[in-house]
Design an enzyme around this catalytic site. Structure first.
Site: not given
Ligand code: SF4
Length: 331
Positions: A28, A114, A142, A144, A242-243
């Site tokens: 992504c 991200c 996790h 995140e 990896s979720s």
């Molecule tokens: Fe990729 Fe995670 Fe960003 Fe979604 S939130 S675009 S899966 S890095």
């Protein structure tokens, strides 16, 4: 070649494999950006650069960056005190305390979080400042979730992992004061169920203005959902940690293909499932390089006659800006 069976006809049927290739799949924009940040930092500042935690959940990506000069660490205190090498924070995001600690140690850091995770961080902080009681829908442990909870004072947000958690949740304040946010890589369907339970109990609960589950997670799940019922087996390329890859396996299983498995690479393919299948679905989590998907296609092609059909759920053309410090190097 496949093992011979009793009739030439049966042999022909067994040897022909239809591969349904999900689109979009794999990298992504957030993962792409995070990898680019490490590579550009190596180019601009030289080796080593330190990376706190796996930059993305993929062993192949991590090994490749390690070979190029990245050193992966768990915590900042592993960096030698006299080092002036940059440290990079992973795409999953970090608690507020991490950049604060780097600042206190006079470290130069680059943030590969991200932007869609940062959006959730900003949302969490704003809700907290507005005095809302926050529910974070996500998976305990996790990175995140650790990063998002770490935007708030400890104990401020309640973690909701399941419908049962949503049903049992007891607000500390009035229900009008509640707000929920979510991890970006959750199952769209499971999350809708959890949110439905919360909204039934607390009709005024505030939802994110713009969906927190990211476009990449949503699109990858939609493509797998579309093809699962037509597949005898589905292979999702991705790491066990990896979720979003694990969610793709669940989506395939719940939408018509019980034989859905996660494989980190071609070496983990259970060939008996391929041998018994006529239609094989193939997709990859957001942190899995396309090279690993192609390797699987090529290996199946060496053993069987193949016909490839792409199942497209969405077109993606999203890119995220690089940190200011690296834009010149990228140009
Ligand atoms: Fe990729 Fe995670 Fe960003 Fe979604 S939130 S675009 S899966 S890095």
């Amino acid at each position: 070649m496949a093992a011979q069976t009793d009739t030439p006809e049966a042999t022909r049927t067994k040897e022909a494999k239809r591969i349904l290739l999900a689109a979009p799949r794999g990298f992504c924009a957030g993962v792409d950006r995070a990898i680019q940040i490490v590579e550009l930092a190596l180019k601009k500042y030289g080796s080593p650069v330190y990376v706190r935690h796996e930059i993305v959940h993929n062993r192949h990506v991590v090994e490749d960056l390690r070979r190029k000069g990245a050193i992966f660490i768990d915590e900042l205190d592993e960096i030698p005190e006299d080092s002036d090498a940059p440290v990079i924070f992973s795409a999953h995001g970090v608690p507020k305390s991490v950049p604060a600690d780097a600042h206190a140690r006079n470290m130069f850091y680059l943030d590969a979080t991200c932007p869609l995770v940062s959006k959730v961080h900003i949302e969490a902080s704003r809700l907290h400042e507005a005095g809302r009681e926050i529910l974070l829908i996500g998976h305990a442990g996790h990175p995140e979730v650790i990063g998002t909870l770490g935007q708030l004072p400890p104990g401020t947000a309640a973690l909701i992992q399941t419908v049962e958690d949503a049903a049992a949740f007891e607000p500390r304040t009035t229900s009008e004061n509640l707000a929920f946010i979510t991890q970006t890589t959750l199952s769209v369907d499971d999350t809708a169920e959890i949110v439905g339970t919360l909204q039934k109990r607390f009709p005024d609960i505030r939802a994110p203005v713009k969906e927190d589950i990211c476009y990449a997670t949503t699109n990858r799940q939609a493509a797998v959902k579309q093809m699962a019922a037509s597949c005898d087996t589905v292979i999702i390329v991705g790491a066990p940690s990896s979720s979003n890859s694990n969610r793709l396996v669940e989506v395939a299983q719940r939408n018509g293909c019980e034989n859905a498995i996660l494989a980190e690479s071609v070496r983990q393919i259970p060939w008996h499932l391929i041998e018994d299948a006529t239609s094989i679905g193939l997709s990859a989590g957001a942190s899995a390089p396309e090279m690993l998907v192609q390797e699987i296609i090529d290996t199946i092609g060496e053993k069987y006659e193949t016909e490839i059909e792409t199942i497209t759920a969405a077109e993606e053309n999203i890119t995220f800006k690089l940190p200011r410090e690296l834009r010149d190097t990228a140009a």
